[in-house]
Design a protein around this motif. Structure first.
Motif, PDB file in Angstrom:
ATOM      1  N   UNK A  42      13.176 -25.956  12.433  1.00  0.00           N
ATOM      2  CA  UNK A  42      13.462 -26.976  13.435  1.00  0.00           C
ATOM      3  C   UNK A  42      14.957 -27.294  13.492  1.00  0.00           C
ATOM      4  N   UNK A  43      15.617 -27.345  12.342  1.00  0.00           N
ATOM      5  CA  UNK A  43      17.050 -27.644  12.334  1.00  0.00           C
ATOM      6  C   UNK A  43      17.872 -26.525  12.971  1.00  0.00           C
ATOM      7  N   UNK A  44      17.287 -25.331  13.020  1.00  0.00           N
ATOM      8  CA  UNK A  44      17.925 -24.216  13.727  1.00  0.00           C
ATOM      9  C   UNK A  44      17.528 -24.197  15.205  1.00  0.00           C
ATOM     10  N   UNK A  45      16.774 -25.223  15.625  1.00  0.00           N
ATOM     11  CA  UNK A  45      16.307 -25.369  17.010  1.00  0.00           C
ATOM     12  C   UNK A  45      15.314 -24.274  17.394  1.00  0.00           C
ATOM     13  N   UNK A  46      14.506 -23.883  16.390  1.00  0.00           N
ATOM     14  CA  UNK A  46      13.413 -22.965  16.644  1.00  0.00           C
ATOM     15  C   UNK A  46      12.081 -23.697  16.573  1.00  0.00           C
ATOM     16  N   UNK A  47      11.018 -23.017  16.941  1.00  0.00           N
ATOM     17  CA  UNK A  47       9.665 -23.577  16.939  1.00  0.00           C
ATOM     18  C   UNK A  47       8.896 -22.973  15.767  1.00  0.00           C
ATOM     19  N   UNK A  48       8.547 -23.784  14.751  1.00  0.00           N
ATOM     20  CA  UNK A  48       7.845 -23.239  13.575  1.00  0.00           C
ATOM     21  C   UNK A  48       6.497 -22.605  13.901  1.00  0.00           C
ATOM     22  N   UNK A  49       5.945 -22.920  15.061  1.00  0.00           N
ATOM     23  CA  UNK A  49       4.638 -22.372  15.442  1.00  0.00           C
ATOM     24  C   UNK A  49       4.764 -21.098  16.268  1.00  0.00           C
ATOM     25  N   UNK A  50       5.996 -20.651  16.537  1.00  0.00           N
ATOM     26  CA  UNK A  50       6.181 -19.523  17.452  1.00  0.00           C
ATOM     27  C   UNK A  50       6.746 -18.289  16.752  1.00  0.00           C
ATOM     28  N   UNK A  51       6.460 -18.125  15.483  1.00  0.00           N
ATOM     29  CA  UNK A  51       6.971 -16.959  14.755  1.00  0.00           C
ATOM     30  C   UNK A  51       6.178 -15.701  15.023  1.00  0.00           C
ATOM     31  N   UNK A 193       9.598 -14.362  12.120  1.00  0.00           N
ATOM     32  CA  UNK A 193      10.861 -14.336  12.863  1.00  0.00           C
ATOM     33  C   UNK A 193      10.783 -15.284  14.054  1.00  0.00           C
ATOM     34  N   UNK A 194      11.877 -16.023  14.252  1.00  0.00           N
ATOM     35  CA  UNK A 194      11.878 -17.093  15.246  1.00  0.00           C
ATOM     36  C   UNK A 194      13.095 -16.976  16.162  1.00  0.00           C
ATOM     37  N   UNK A 195      12.876 -17.303  17.412  1.00  0.00           N
ATOM     38  CA  UNK A 195      13.970 -17.343  18.378  1.00  0.00           C
ATOM     39  C   UNK A 195      14.708 -18.670  18.243  1.00  0.00           C
ATOM     40  N   UNK A 196      16.039 -18.601  18.219  1.00  0.00           N
ATOM     41  CA  UNK A 196      16.882 -19.790  18.162  1.00  0.00           C
ATOM     42  C   UNK A 196      18.011 -19.630  19.179  1.00  0.00           C
TER      43      UNK A 196
END
Length: 211
Positions: A42-51, A193-196
Protein backbone atom coordinates in the motif's frame (compact mmCIF):
# COMPACT_ATOMS: atom_id res chain seq x y z
CA UNK A 1 45.10 -22.88 0.05
CA UNK A 2 44.67 -19.65 2.01
CA UNK A 3 41.30 -19.06 3.63
CA UNK A 4 39.17 -16.42 1.96
CA UNK A 5 38.83 -13.05 3.64
CA UNK A 6 35.36 -11.86 4.63
CA UNK A 7 35.31 -9.57 1.59
CA UNK A 8 36.47 -12.32 -0.79
CA UNK A 9 33.89 -14.74 0.58
CA UNK A 10 31.15 -12.14 0.05
CA UNK A 11 32.26 -11.52 -3.54
CA UNK A 12 32.23 -15.26 -4.21
CA UNK A 13 28.84 -15.81 -2.57
CA UNK A 14 27.19 -12.96 -4.51
CA UNK A 15 28.85 -13.57 -7.88
CA UNK A 16 25.41 -14.46 -9.23
CA UNK A 17 24.36 -10.81 -8.92
CA UNK A 18 26.75 -9.85 -11.72
CA UNK A 19 25.26 -12.58 -13.89
CA UNK A 20 21.82 -10.95 -13.72
CA UNK A 21 22.96 -8.22 -16.10
CA UNK A 22 23.43 -10.87 -18.78
CA UNK A 23 19.67 -11.44 -18.50
CA UNK A 24 19.03 -7.68 -18.70
CA UNK A 25 18.08 -7.50 -15.04
CA UNK A 26 19.46 -4.47 -13.16
CA UNK A 27 17.63 -4.75 -9.87
CA UNK A 28 16.78 -2.49 -7.02
CA UNK A 29 16.24 -4.53 -3.87
CA UNK A 30 14.73 -3.28 -0.61
CA UNK A 31 14.33 -4.94 2.77
CA UNK A 32 11.74 -3.54 5.15
CA UNK A 33 11.54 -4.28 8.89
CA UNK A 34 8.65 -3.44 11.20
CA UNK A 35 6.00 -3.12 8.47
CA UNK A 36 3.71 -5.88 7.21
CA UNK A 37 3.67 -7.14 3.64
CA UNK A 38 0.28 -5.66 2.67
CA UNK A 39 1.15 -2.31 4.21
CA UNK A 40 4.44 -2.22 2.26
CA UNK A 41 2.46 -2.73 -0.95
CA UNK A 42 0.00 0.00 0.00
CA UNK A 43 2.83 2.43 0.79
CA UNK A 44 4.12 1.78 -2.73
CA UNK A 45 0.61 2.71 -3.97
CA UNK A 46 -0.13 -0.83 -5.07
CA UNK A 47 -3.16 -3.03 -4.37
CA UNK A 48 -2.34 -5.99 -2.06
CA UNK A 49 -5.25 -7.92 -3.56
CA UNK A 50 -4.10 -7.51 -7.18
CA UNK A 51 -0.88 -9.54 -7.24
CA UNK A 52 0.07 -12.11 -9.83
CA UNK A 53 2.94 -14.54 -9.97
CA UNK A 54 5.84 -13.41 -12.17
CA UNK A 55 9.56 -14.10 -12.23
CA UNK A 56 12.00 -11.19 -12.31
CA UNK A 57 12.63 -11.96 -15.97
CA UNK A 58 8.93 -11.82 -16.80
CA UNK A 59 8.49 -8.59 -14.84
CA UNK A 60 11.45 -7.01 -16.64
CA UNK A 61 10.01 -8.00 -20.01
CA UNK A 62 6.65 -6.42 -19.19
CA UNK A 63 8.14 -3.27 -17.72
CA UNK A 64 10.05 -2.33 -20.89
CA UNK A 65 6.87 -2.24 -23.00
CA UNK A 66 6.61 1.27 -24.40
CA UNK A 67 2.91 1.64 -23.61
CA UNK A 68 3.21 0.90 -19.88
CA UNK A 69 2.43 3.66 -17.38
CA UNK A 70 3.31 1.58 -14.32
CA UNK A 71 6.20 -0.34 -12.82
CA UNK A 72 6.18 -3.84 -11.34
CA UNK A 73 7.54 -4.98 -7.99
CA UNK A 74 7.91 -8.50 -6.68
CA UNK A 75 7.16 -8.77 -2.97
CA UNK A 76 7.89 -11.55 -0.49
CA UNK A 77 8.92 -12.23 3.08
CA UNK A 78 12.10 -13.55 4.64
CA UNK A 79 11.71 -14.17 8.35
CA UNK A 80 10.06 -11.09 9.84
CA UNK A 81 11.16 -8.85 6.96
CA UNK A 82 9.50 -7.92 3.69
CA UNK A 83 11.62 -7.77 0.54
CA UNK A 84 10.76 -5.75 -2.56
CA UNK A 85 12.41 -6.62 -5.86
CA UNK A 86 12.37 -4.37 -8.91
CA UNK A 87 13.89 -6.15 -11.90
CA UNK A 88 14.58 -2.92 -13.77
CA UNK A 89 13.07 -0.08 -11.74
CA UNK A 90 14.32 2.13 -8.94
CA UNK A 91 11.28 3.21 -6.91
CA UNK A 92 12.68 2.03 -3.58
CA UNK A 93 15.83 4.07 -4.21
CA UNK A 94 13.82 7.32 -4.17
CA UNK A 95 14.36 9.18 -0.87
CA UNK A 96 10.70 9.91 -0.19
CA UNK A 97 9.70 6.31 -0.87
CA UNK A 98 12.40 5.05 1.49
CA UNK A 99 11.21 7.41 4.19
CA UNK A 100 7.64 6.24 3.74
CA UNK A 101 8.53 2.54 3.77
CA UNK A 102 10.56 2.98 6.95
CA UNK A 103 7.82 4.64 9.04
CA UNK A 104 7.46 2.51 12.15
CA UNK A 105 10.51 0.45 11.20
CA UNK A 106 13.53 0.41 8.89
CA UNK A 107 14.23 0.14 5.16
CA UNK A 108 17.51 -0.64 3.39
CA UNK A 109 17.73 -0.64 -0.40
CA UNK A 110 20.40 -1.14 -3.04
CA UNK A 111 20.14 0.00 -6.65
CA UNK A 112 22.29 -1.61 -9.35
CA UNK A 113 23.00 0.81 -12.21
CA UNK A 114 24.04 -0.16 -15.75
CA UNK A 115 26.70 2.57 -15.75
CA UNK A 116 28.22 1.48 -12.45
CA UNK A 117 26.65 4.25 -10.39
CA UNK A 118 25.21 1.78 -7.90
CA UNK A 119 23.79 3.31 -4.73
CA UNK A 120 22.90 2.33 -1.17
CA UNK A 121 20.11 3.78 0.96
CA UNK A 122 18.92 3.38 4.54
CA UNK A 123 16.00 4.99 6.39
CA UNK A 124 14.75 4.58 9.93
CA UNK A 125 11.25 5.51 11.14
CA UNK A 126 10.61 8.02 8.39
CA UNK A 127 14.07 9.62 8.28
CA UNK A 128 16.79 9.08 5.68
CA UNK A 129 20.03 7.95 7.33
CA UNK A 130 22.22 6.95 4.34
CA UNK A 131 21.95 7.90 0.68
CA UNK A 132 25.08 7.60 -1.43
CA UNK A 133 26.91 5.80 -4.20
CA UNK A 134 28.69 2.84 -2.72
CA UNK A 135 32.43 3.09 -2.72
CA UNK A 136 34.62 3.46 0.31
CA UNK A 137 33.22 3.71 3.82
CA UNK A 138 29.43 4.11 3.83
CA UNK A 139 28.67 7.19 5.94
CA UNK A 140 25.43 8.56 7.38
CA UNK A 141 24.04 11.83 6.09
CA UNK A 142 24.44 13.29 9.58
CA UNK A 143 27.88 12.79 11.13
CA UNK A 144 27.70 10.63 14.23
CA UNK A 145 24.14 9.44 13.58
CA UNK A 146 23.75 6.55 16.08
CA UNK A 147 21.37 4.76 13.71
CA UNK A 148 24.33 3.88 11.47
CA UNK A 149 27.06 1.59 12.83
CA UNK A 150 30.40 1.98 11.02
CA UNK A 151 31.27 -1.55 12.12
CA UNK A 152 28.76 -2.87 9.60
CA UNK A 153 31.31 -2.03 6.87
CA UNK A 154 34.37 -3.48 8.57
CA UNK A 155 35.92 -6.48 6.87
CA UNK A 156 33.82 -6.03 3.74
CA UNK A 157 35.83 -3.07 2.45
CA UNK A 158 38.99 -1.11 3.23
CA UNK A 159 37.39 1.67 5.24
CA UNK A 160 40.46 3.85 4.71
CA UNK A 161 40.24 3.67 0.90
CA UNK A 162 37.55 6.08 -0.31
CA UNK A 163 37.92 4.83 -3.89
CA UNK A 164 37.35 1.11 -3.34
CA UNK A 165 34.24 -0.10 -5.13
CA UNK A 166 31.80 -2.22 -3.15
CA UNK A 167 30.37 -4.15 -6.08
CA UNK A 168 28.29 -7.16 -5.04
CA UNK A 169 29.63 -6.92 -1.48
CA UNK A 170 26.97 -4.29 -0.87
CA UNK A 171 24.48 -7.15 -0.53
CA UNK A 172 26.54 -8.57 2.32
CA UNK A 173 26.29 -5.14 3.95
CA UNK A 174 22.52 -5.25 3.46
CA UNK A 175 22.45 -8.59 5.27
CA UNK A 176 24.48 -7.23 8.18
CA UNK A 177 22.31 -4.17 8.61
CA UNK A 178 18.98 -5.98 8.30
CA UNK A 179 19.94 -9.32 9.89
CA UNK A 180 18.80 -11.67 7.14
CA UNK A 181 19.98 -13.46 3.99
CA UNK A 182 19.53 -12.31 0.39
CA UNK A 183 18.43 -15.34 -1.65
CA UNK A 184 19.18 -15.99 -5.35
CA UNK A 185 15.72 -17.59 -5.58
CA UNK A 186 14.15 -14.12 -5.34
CA UNK A 187 15.39 -13.57 -8.90
CA UNK A 188 14.46 -16.96 -10.35
CA UNK A 189 11.24 -18.12 -8.67
CA UNK A 190 7.85 -16.48 -9.28
CA UNK A 191 6.97 -13.74 -6.78
CA UNK A 192 3.70 -12.04 -5.97
CA UNK A 193 4.04 -9.05 -8.29
CA UNK A 194 2.17 -5.76 -8.10
CA UNK A 195 1.71 -2.76 -10.34
CA UNK A 196 2.78 0.56 -8.81
CA UNK A 197 3.17 4.09 -10.22
CA UNK A 198 6.33 4.40 -12.37
CA UNK A 199 9.45 5.77 -10.71
CA UNK A 200 9.42 8.59 -13.25
CA UNK A 201 6.21 9.92 -11.68
CA UNK A 202 8.28 11.11 -8.70
CA UNK A 203 10.45 13.39 -10.86
CA UNK A 204 10.57 17.02 -9.78
CA UNK A 205 8.67 16.32 -6.55
CA UNK A 206 9.70 16.58 -2.87
CA UNK A 207 10.14 12.79 -2.90
CA UNK A 208 13.64 13.42 -4.27
CA UNK A 209 14.62 15.80 -1.47
CA UNK A 210 17.65 14.59 0.49
CA UNK A 211 18.28 16.29 3.85
Amino acid sequence: MDELTVAEAAEERFAWIDELEEDYILPTVALVAGVGRDEVIRRLHGDPEAGRLLTARQAADETVRADRDEDLVGVGTVGDLVFVLEASGYTTAIPGVLRDLSRGGRCFSVQIDINGGDSVHYAVDGELVVFEEHWGQVNPLRAGDPRWDAEWCRGLIDVDDETEIWGVKIFALMERVMGTTVHPSWFTEPLDTFAIPPASSYADTPAWDVP
